[in-house]
Design an enzyme around this catalytic site. Sequence first.
Site: not given
Length: 207
Positions: A117, A5, A7
């Site tokens: 998230d 993951h 961002d």
Amino acid sequence: MGHCHIDCAWLWPYSETRRKCARSWVSVLNIMKRYPDFTFVCSQAQQFAWVKSDYPQLFEEIKSQVKNGRFIPVGGTWVEMDGNLPSGESMMMQFFYGQKFFREEFGITCDEFWLPDTFGYSGNFPQIMKESGIDCFLTQKLSWNLVNKFPHHTFYWQGIDGSRQLTHFPPGESYGMSMKAEELMKTLTNHKDKGRSDSSIFLFGFG
């Protein structure tokens, strides 16, 4: 399920995100060479587009492993977006452009919404997912709530218009687990819906 993951924007510039995608996915491809049974999931069409633009040879290697079923694009959206602030139109465009990219580049349509998230979830999501060809949803950030403990891990989420989506919150309550014994035990003992589901997702990797 191995995953990574990243961002798109947090405490670093976009340029670092672009480099980080390449570094992470090169590592994944090298692991695949060492472990032929390893599979990996990754979301966010924007990040695939950056790699295609900046590292075309790497992108072709990824496409090859997508065809082999080992590098698995998930999510169906352009980025893992915020679930509260954007308008409904903005959220619909996330799915439109995300699914368009996955179809054109990989010949697939994602059937899951992958949003591990984010701190909020619009009541319109089930309807938007349904209209985008999505039939299940994964997230886990709700477990970080310090006040109200959500009572389920596997359930049907019903939206404002009545649309229903199979939803899963990994009971390990993290998207960065490392296969420690205590994480495995928490996953087993914490699953609130063991009576109707005998399995759950364990997200190991870096997030």
